[in-house]
Design a protein around this motif. Structure first.
Motif, PDB file in Angstrom:
ATOM      1  N   MET A   1     -32.767  -1.919  32.750  1.00  0.00           N
ATOM      2  CA  MET A   1     -33.071  -0.635  33.501  1.00  0.00           C
ATOM      3  C   MET A   1     -33.036  -1.042  34.945  1.00  0.00           C
ATOM      4  SD  MET A   1     -36.638   1.309  33.589  1.00  0.00           S
ATOM      5  CE  MET A   1     -36.268   1.850  31.767  1.00  0.00           C
ATOM      6  N   ALA A   2     -32.607  -0.059  35.628  1.00  0.00           N
ATOM      7  CA  ALA A   2     -32.277  -0.206  37.219  1.00  0.00           C
ATOM      8  C   ALA A   2     -33.660  -0.336  37.908  1.00  0.00           C
ATOM      9  CB  ALA A   2     -31.637   1.060  37.807  1.00  0.00           C
ATOM     10  N   PRO A   3     -33.761  -1.134  38.865  1.00  0.00           N
ATOM     11  CA  PRO A   3     -35.013  -1.216  39.661  1.00  0.00           C
ATOM     12  C   PRO A   3     -35.487   0.075  40.356  1.00  0.00           C
ATOM     13  CG  PRO A   3     -33.459  -2.291  40.815  1.00  0.00           C
ATOM     14  CD  PRO A   3     -32.888  -1.754  39.495  1.00  0.00           C
ATOM     15  N   LYS A   4     -36.903   0.174  40.608  1.00  0.00           N
ATOM     16  CA  LYS A   4     -37.149   1.195  41.505  1.00  0.00           C
ATOM     17  C   LYS A   4     -36.958   1.108  42.870  1.00  0.00           C
ATOM     18  CE  LYS A   4     -41.026   2.926  38.298  1.00  0.00           C
ATOM     19  NZ  LYS A   4     -40.653   2.039  37.152  1.00  0.00           N
ATOM     20  N   ARG A   5     -36.022   1.653  43.623  1.00  0.00           N
ATOM     21  CA  ARG A   5     -35.542   1.585  44.896  1.00  0.00           C
ATOM     22  C   ARG A   5     -36.277   2.233  45.829  1.00  0.00           C
ATOM     23  NH1 ARG A   5     -29.780   1.845  44.719  1.00  0.00           N
ATOM     24  NH2 ARG A   5     -29.958  -0.006  43.771  1.00  0.00           N
ATOM     25  N   VAL A   6     -37.120   1.426  46.775  1.00  0.00           N
ATOM     26  CA  VAL A   6     -38.007   2.169  47.829  1.00  0.00           C
ATOM     27  C   VAL A   6     -37.255   1.687  49.190  1.00  0.00           C
ATOM     28  CG1 VAL A   6     -40.214   2.392  48.782  1.00  0.00           C
ATOM     29  CG2 VAL A   6     -40.067   2.108  46.410  1.00  0.00           C
ATOM     30  N   LEU A   7     -37.134   2.801  50.045  1.00  0.00           N
ATOM     31  CA  LEU A   7     -36.899   2.607  51.393  1.00  0.00           C
ATOM     32  C   LEU A   7     -37.964   2.760  52.352  1.00  0.00           C
ATOM     33  CD1 LEU A   7     -34.695   1.934  53.678  1.00  0.00           C
ATOM     34  CD2 LEU A   7     -33.877   4.501  53.592  1.00  0.00           C
ATOM     35  N   LEU A   8     -38.288   1.920  53.280  1.00  0.00           N
ATOM     36  CA  LEU A   8     -39.288   1.883  54.307  1.00  0.00           C
ATOM     37  C   LEU A   8     -38.693   2.149  55.575  1.00  0.00           C
ATOM     38  CD1 LEU A   8     -41.919  -0.613  53.085  1.00  0.00           C
ATOM     39  CD2 LEU A   8     -41.701   1.470  52.425  1.00  0.00           C
ATOM     40  N   LEU A   9     -38.965   3.305  56.208  1.00  0.00           N
ATOM     41  CA  LEU A   9     -38.309   3.667  57.663  1.00  0.00           C
ATOM     42  C   LEU A   9     -39.419   3.656  58.689  1.00  0.00           C
ATOM     43  CD1 LEU A   9     -35.765   6.533  57.109  1.00  0.00           C
ATOM     44  CD2 LEU A   9     -35.336   4.466  58.326  1.00  0.00           C
ATOM     45  N   THR A  10     -39.241   2.749  59.660  1.00  0.00           N
ATOM     46  CA  THR A  10     -40.272   2.725  60.627  1.00  0.00           C
ATOM     47  C   THR A  10     -39.996   2.104  62.153  1.00  0.00           C
ATOM     48  OG1 THR A  10     -42.552   1.704  61.360  1.00  0.00           O
ATOM     49  CG2 THR A  10     -41.253   0.293  59.850  1.00  0.00           C
ATOM     50  N   ASN A  11     -40.608   2.393  63.149  1.00  0.00           N
ATOM     51  CA  ASN A  11     -40.256   1.959  64.443  1.00  0.00           C
ATOM     52  C   ASN A  11     -40.594   0.416  64.275  1.00  0.00           C
ATOM     53  OD1 ASN A  11     -39.748   4.199  66.500  1.00  0.00           O
ATOM     54  ND2 ASN A  11     -41.564   4.837  65.518  1.00  0.00           N
ATOM     55  N   SER A  12     -40.127  -0.427  65.292  1.00  0.00           N
ATOM     56  CA  SER A  12     -40.547  -1.724  65.022  1.00  0.00           C
ATOM     57  C   SER A  12     -41.647  -2.072  65.857  1.00  0.00           C
ATOM     58  CB  SER A  12     -39.186  -2.541  65.711  1.00  0.00           C
ATOM     59  OG  SER A  12     -38.919  -1.956  67.129  1.00  0.00           O
ATOM     60  N   GLU A  13     -42.420  -1.229  66.523  1.00  0.00           N
ATOM     61  CA  GLU A  13     -43.681  -1.558  67.348  1.00  0.00           C
ATOM     62  C   GLU A  13     -44.818  -1.791  66.372  1.00  0.00           C
ATOM     63  OE1 GLU A  13     -47.353  -1.200  69.081  1.00  0.00           O
ATOM     64  OE2 GLU A  13     -46.567   0.324  67.896  1.00  0.00           O
ATOM     65  N   HIS A  14     -45.698  -2.808  66.102  1.00  0.00           N
ATOM     66  CA  HIS A  14     -46.335  -3.383  65.308  1.00  0.00           C
ATOM     67  C   HIS A  14     -47.688  -2.471  64.974  1.00  0.00           C
ATOM     68  CE1 HIS A  14     -45.292  -7.246  63.895  1.00  0.00           C
ATOM     69  NE2 HIS A  14     -44.975  -7.587  65.021  1.00  0.00           N
ATOM     70  N   GLY A  15     -48.011  -1.604  65.919  1.00  0.00           N
ATOM     71  CA  GLY A  15     -48.918  -0.488  65.803  1.00  0.00           C
ATOM     72  C   GLY A  15     -48.607   0.478  64.784  1.00  0.00           C
ATOM     73  N   GLN A  16     -47.110   0.606  64.596  1.00  0.00           N
ATOM     74  CA  GLN A  16     -46.696   1.699  63.457  1.00  0.00           C
ATOM     75  C   GLN A  16     -46.261   0.924  62.452  1.00  0.00           C
ATOM     76  OE1 GLN A  16     -48.003   4.466  65.605  1.00  0.00           O
ATOM     77  NE2 GLN A  16     -46.588   5.293  63.891  1.00  0.00           N
ATOM     78  N   ALA A  17     -45.461  -0.232  62.537  1.00  0.00           N
ATOM     79  CA  ALA A  17     -44.970  -0.985  61.548  1.00  0.00           C
ATOM     80  C   ALA A  17     -45.840  -1.777  60.698  1.00  0.00           C
ATOM     81  CB  ALA A  17     -44.126  -2.063  62.176  1.00  0.00           C
ATOM     82  N   ASN A  18     -47.124  -2.213  61.047  1.00  0.00           N
ATOM     83  CA  ASN A  18     -48.038  -3.037  60.161  1.00  0.00           C
ATOM     84  C   ASN A  18     -48.315  -2.476  58.864  1.00  0.00           C
ATOM     85  OD1 ASN A  18     -48.145  -5.234  62.074  1.00  0.00           O
ATOM     86  ND2 ASN A  18     -49.898  -4.637  62.876  1.00  0.00           N
ATOM     87  N   VAL A  19     -48.161  -1.116  58.678  1.00  0.00           N
ATOM     88  CA  VAL A  19     -48.718  -0.573  57.565  1.00  0.00           C
ATOM     89  C   VAL A  19     -47.547  -0.670  56.478  1.00  0.00           C
ATOM     90  CG1 VAL A  19     -50.712   0.993  58.297  1.00  0.00           C
ATOM     91  CG2 VAL A  19     -48.113   1.859  58.344  1.00  0.00           C
ATOM     92  N   PHE A  20     -46.393  -0.693  56.960  1.00  0.00           N
ATOM     93  CA  PHE A  20     -45.457  -0.688  56.116  1.00  0.00           C
ATOM     94  C   PHE A  20     -45.054  -2.246  55.871  1.00  0.00           C
ATOM     95  CE2 PHE A  20     -44.413   3.114  58.441  1.00  0.00           C
ATOM     96  CZ  PHE A  20     -43.878   3.942  57.641  1.00  0.00           C
ATOM     97  N   LEU A  21     -45.432  -3.188  56.758  1.00  0.00           N
ATOM     98  CA  LEU A  21     -45.339  -4.584  56.088  1.00  0.00           C
ATOM     99  C   LEU A  21     -46.295  -4.762  55.089  1.00  0.00           C
ATOM    100  CD1 LEU A  21     -45.030  -6.067  59.716  1.00  0.00           C
ATOM    101  CD2 LEU A  21     -43.225  -6.024  57.857  1.00  0.00           C
ATOM    102  N   ALA A  22     -47.295  -4.140  55.381  1.00  0.00           N
ATOM    103  CA  ALA A  22     -48.467  -4.449  54.382  1.00  0.00           C
ATOM    104  C   ALA A  22     -48.103  -3.832  53.131  1.00  0.00           C
ATOM    105  CB  ALA A  22     -50.000  -3.834  55.011  1.00  0.00           C
ATOM    106  N   THR A  23     -47.740  -2.551  52.998  1.00  0.00           N
ATOM    107  CA  THR A  23     -47.322  -1.850  51.889  1.00  0.00           C
ATOM    108  C   THR A  23     -46.236  -2.531  51.104  1.00  0.00           C
ATOM    109  OG1 THR A  23     -48.187   0.118  52.586  1.00  0.00           O
ATOM    110  CG2 THR A  23     -46.744   0.573  50.805  1.00  0.00           C
ATOM    111  N   SER A  24     -45.126  -2.893  51.839  1.00  0.00           N
ATOM    112  CA  SER A  24     -43.980  -3.773  51.314  1.00  0.00           C
ATOM    113  C   SER A  24     -44.660  -4.901  50.366  1.00  0.00           C
ATOM    114  CB  SER A  24     -43.003  -4.037  52.342  1.00  0.00           C
ATOM    115  OG  SER A  24     -43.532  -4.986  53.142  1.00  0.00           O
ATOM    116  N   TYR A  25     -45.659  -5.577  50.986  1.00  0.00           N
ATOM    117  CA  TYR A  25     -46.088  -6.676  50.382  1.00  0.00           C
ATOM    118  C   TYR A  25     -46.612  -6.257  48.941  1.00  0.00           C
ATOM    119  CZ  TYR A  25     -49.183 -10.580  49.331  1.00  0.00           C
ATOM    120  OH  TYR A  25     -49.881 -11.756  48.632  1.00  0.00           O
TER     121      TYR A  25
END
Length: 581
Positions: A1-25
């Protein structure tokens, strides 16, 4: 079965990106029965942090796929808003040298530029790059930063399914749904230093400021109009510019928002819209302080520690550093004065991350800061550093840290709440005022510069706030309430796990939606086939024709009904049903 593919799109400024880093983990470690493939698209400045998060996730879950990083072409948000012209405008607003209304207009116009700092060609370049990434990855779902306007515009233009993943609060997106005009008179306008609810005498001014913000954003934002025109011109008029402001003011867009706080940590709200999904603080994984900085870990373990960290963007000139030092001196002296009746703070110390604006010394001959805190610095009770390698949460979660002083950034506030630490907040721009208000509404700390009108702090005011939090009559209540909220933040695995679970659920929702639409089409086709067969039978048997059936089928359908036994009925999508004699 194919994997569930998720794309996270964010600015690189940590104030915005930290929630994406956390969620990707969390996507890679919290659902080990799921095969998830995480793609992370941002500007190159964040690539190292993405790689570190990926490595951490694979150490936790060796079967996890590595995060695939996709660099976005173009200028990142921080670089765009750091251009000389915007920097000069920000500097000019540090001094209120005109009437308040004019100052408010200038401040709001700057905010509109800061949230949309690109020009037309830069904006379209980023859109094009995101379009290429979408074509290459073909994600099942996209989670996007609400402050990343080129991404929002590209996603809507390409009709890509997406969900918003935001470090912002519930309030930021729920205001349009509050009843009785409350956003006008009850909640302070963004950037306003008023308390909540707005004092009765300030209500007319608050209404004026809110309406002014709406009018400026809707009718007098020439910068937005220029980008809008360029985007339309270069997409054949098909793309519609979408910004954070559009998302906040237009709940009818049908977009769902994953936000990094909880109703229990929010302003009182009469209505919590269903499209806002509170997750709780989404915190990045971090190395323990003993690993990241063993020397600092040993120092902090010596005694009760006040942690001062004003973020990565706030630099203090010498005058404000002196005010901060004065506040710390007041706090230390007052604490020493009560040790005879309460020796829990006997070894109190201060860790102060000071990012300096301009050239000045903090110790030694001629140092103004050193004149105030010199003795404590020599004894090691006050430690002033330019940078701390460890993550803030690694410091905050040490048992000996008893108070956090910060600038009111969303991440700083949520990290302190998650650690169960009382806090003193020193807001200096726009949404940071809301977090100072939250600290007081929730009973977990104090607003430390409320009387300072936009300056970082005044020594006597901040000193009094610190004294209140540490040894005042409500100090034990601040601590108890902070610990209650910390427990709340950890339920269901914490905010990053809740957000990851909702993103995976979004994939299922998309799939079920497609199935529903397909079944709907098949159902309509079968209904039509049944009507056609009934009509054929009526003609074969030479019975009266049913007018209701004729109306239900319609003249176009009647014209296509076959009359010969050998004919087949084409029923949508290439299916065929044979007609028996």
């Amino acid at each position: 079965m194919a994997p569930k593919r998720v794309l996270l799109l964010t600015n690189s400024e940590h104030g915005q990106a930290n929630v994406f880093l956390a969620t990707s983990y969390a996507l890679l470690t919290s659902f080990q029965h799921e095969d998830v493939e995480v793609h992370f698209a941002s500007f190159p400045a964040i690539e190292k942090a993405v790689a570190s998060t990926s490595d951490h996730a694979r150490r936790t879950n060796p079967s996890a796929r590595p995060i695939v990083f996709h660099p976005i072409d173009g200028i990142d948000m921080v670089s765009a808003w750091s251009r000389p012209e915007l920097t000069a405008e920000r500097e000019s607003l540090k001094t209120v040298d005109t009437v308040q209304l004019v100052y408010a207009i200038r401040r709001m116009k700057l905010l509109l530029k800061v949230t949309l700092p690109w020009n037309g060609p830069e904006f379209v370049q980023i859109m094009d790059s995101i379009g290429c990434i979408l074509a290459a990855t073909r994600p099942a779902v996209v989670a996007v930063d609400p402050a990343f306007s080129p991404a929002l515009t590209a996603l809507r233009h390409l009709r890509q399914n997406f969900i918003v993943l935001s470090p912002n609060s519930i309030k930021d997106f729920a205001m349009p749904m509050q009843p009785d005009g409350e956003p006008l008179w009850k909640y302070p306008c963004i950037g306003s230093p008023d308390t909540f609810p707005v004092p009765a005498s300030h209500i007319p001014a608050n209404i004026l400021l809110v309406l002014l913000a709406i009018i400026l954003a809707g009718f007098f934002d020439s910068h937005r109009r220029a980008i809008e025109t360029y985007v339309r011109t270069h997409t054949a008029g098909a793309a519609r510019l979408t910004t954070l402001n559009d998302l906040s003011l237009n709940p009818g867009l049908g977009i769902r928002f994953l936000v990094a706080n909880l109703p229990e940590m929010e302003f009182p709200l009469a209505v919590l819209p269903g499209y806002i999904l509170p997750c709780g603080p989404m915190l990045r994984p971090y190395a323990p302080l003993e690993e990241a900085d063993p020397t600092l870990a040993k120092w902090i373990a010596r005694g009760p520690t006040v942690y001062v960290n004003l973020g990565t963007h706030l630099f203090l000139d010498e005058n404000f550093a002196v005010e901060m030092a004065t506040a710390l001196r007041i706090m230390l002296e007052r604490v020493r004065g009560v040790l005879w009746r309460d020796d829990r703070l006997q070894e109190i110390q201060v860790l102060w991350k000071l990012m300096r604006r301009g050239e000045y010394e903090v110790e030694g001959p001629g140092s103004r800061v050193g004149e105030i805190l010199g003795e404590e610095m020599k004894s090691g009770r006050v430690k002033i550093v330019e940078w701390i390698d460890a993550e803030p949460l690694a410091v905050l979660e040490r048992d000996t840290v008893i108070c956090a002083v910060h600038h009111g950034g969303a991440n700083s506030f949520l990290e302190a709440v998650s650690a169960g630490i009382p806090q003193v907040v020193l807001p200096v721009w726009m949404d940071t005022y809301d977090f100072a208000r939250r600290a007081e509404i929730l009973g977990i700390g104090r607003w430390g510069n409320q009387q300072t009108q936009g300056a970082v702090c005044r020594g006597d005011e901040l000193g009094a706030a610190l004294v209140d939090v540490l040894i005042g009559g409500r100090s034990s209540l601040y601590t108890a309430r902070a610990k209650e909220l910390a427990k709340l933040c950890k339920r269901s695995g914490g905010g990053r796990v809740v957000a990851a679970r909702r993103i995976l659920a979004e994939i299922l929702d998309v799939f079920l939606g497609l199935v529903d639409r397909r079944l709907g089409l098949v159902g309509r086709d079968l209904e039509l086939a049944g009507r056609r067969l009934g009509l054929i039978a009526a003609r074969r048997l030479k019975v009266p024709f049913d007018n209701e059936l004729q109306l239900a089928i319609g003249p176009d359908d009647l014209g296509s009904v076959p009359h010969r036994q050998s004919d087949k009925l084409e029923i949508g999508h290439g299916n065929a049903v044979g007609v028996q004699p």
